[in-house]
Design a protein around this motif. Structure first.
Motif, PDB file in Angstrom:
ATOM      1  N   ALA A   1      36.806  40.294  46.925  1.00 24.87           N
ATOM      2  CA  ALA A   1      36.266  40.134  45.578  1.00 24.87           C
ATOM      3  C   ALA A   1      36.981  39.010  44.847  1.00 24.87           C
ATOM      4  CB  ALA A   1      36.387  41.440  44.810  1.00 24.87           C
ATOM      5  N   GLN A   2      38.303  38.972  44.957  1.00 28.35           N
ATOM      6  CA  GLN A   2      39.061  37.915  44.293  1.00 28.35           C
ATOM      7  C   GLN A   2      38.757  36.551  44.911  1.00 28.35           C
ATOM      8  OE1 GLN A   2      43.201  38.711  43.458  1.00 28.35           O
ATOM      9  NE2 GLN A   2      43.749  36.546  43.604  1.00 28.35           N
ATOM     10  N   ALA A   3      38.534  36.544  46.223  1.00 23.81           N
ATOM     11  CA  ALA A   3      38.264  35.278  46.911  1.00 23.81           C
ATOM     12  C   ALA A   3      36.816  34.841  46.776  1.00 23.81           C
ATOM     13  CB  ALA A   3      38.618  35.418  48.392  1.00 23.81           C
ATOM     14  N   GLY A   4      35.966  35.717  46.207  1.00 25.49           N
ATOM     15  CA  GLY A   4      34.555  35.385  46.097  1.00 25.49           C
ATOM     16  C   GLY A   4      33.880  35.327  47.446  1.00 25.49           C
ATOM     17  N   ALA A   5      34.274  36.261  48.331  1.00 26.56           N
ATOM     18  CA  ALA A   5      33.769  36.258  49.700  1.00 26.56           C
ATOM     19  C   ALA A   5      33.116  37.586  50.039  1.00 26.56           C
ATOM     20  CB  ALA A   5      34.909  35.980  50.677  1.00 26.56           C
TER      21      ALA A   5
END
Length: 212
Positions: free
Chosen positions: A36-40
């Protein structure tokens, strides 16, 4: 036409995992939160790394590679420098690498690395092969030069003593702060502790060398 995965996804996962592992530890960090933090996509960790545990090893290797660049194993000394000087450089390098450079994330990653020395994860072998073993061979070479008549077991025991002394100041720093606050690593500083470990090690090595 095959659609290639986002070339920046792997780097973003590594950066996000670095922060999560440092803040929450490996067990408490989740693939979902990291992605989620990595946008993946949640499948990205398995695609790029194989598992959360292997992602952790990738984070440690990235940490060690950067630490090695900042604090090389001989701190800039050449192989022609006296063995005693190379030993001190090795001690300084190890202390700086496990303690970090003042960055709280790096400090925590150093603690996680020290924990792997005590209880290695199943995947830690790749980190050992790439970083730990080559560095340890440098130390063994220095000690063999200083103890030319010593047998292999004595050399390995002396190497364990040098490394163990360095790791103690990091791994047991909370205990040392409570029991002996005047000798904690953050109180004395790396240079002072490195000088002490160096002098202590020289005395022990000299005594062991006397006995062959």
């Amino acid at each position: 036409m095959t659609v290639q995965p986002d070339s920046g996804t792997k780097a973003r996962l590594l950066a996000a995992a670095r922060e999560h592992f440092a803040r929450r530890g490996v067990k408490e960090s989740t693939v979902r939160d990291i992605c989620a933090q990595a946008g993946a996509n949640v499948a990205a960790v398995n695609y790029h790394f194989g598992s959360k545990e292997k992602l952790f090893m990738a984070v440690l290797m990235d940490f060690l590679e950067k630490a090695q660049d900042q604090f090389p194993v001989l701190m800039g000394l050449g192989q022609d420098a006296p063995a005693e000087d190379r030993l001190k450089a090795y001690i300084r390098s190890l202390l700086y690498r496990v303690m970090g450079d003042g960055d709280p994330v790096n400090e925590k990653l150093g603690q996680l690395l020290s924990g792997e020395f005590i209880e290695p994860s199943p995947d830690f072998g790749i980190v050992t092969e790439r970083f730990i073993t080559p560095h340890h061979e440098v130390l063994l070479g220095i000690l063999r030069e200083m103890m030319p008549t010593a047998d292999a077991r004595t050399v390995h025991l002396c190497a364990a003593g040098v490394v163990g002394h360095c790791i103690l100041f990091e791994n047991a720093k909370q205990f040392i702060r409570q029991m002996y606050p005047d000798i904690s690593l953050d109180k004395l500083g790396v240079e002072y502790v490195a000088d002490f470990i160096h002098r202590f090690s020289l005395a022990g090595i000299a005594r062991m060398a006397e006995h062959g």
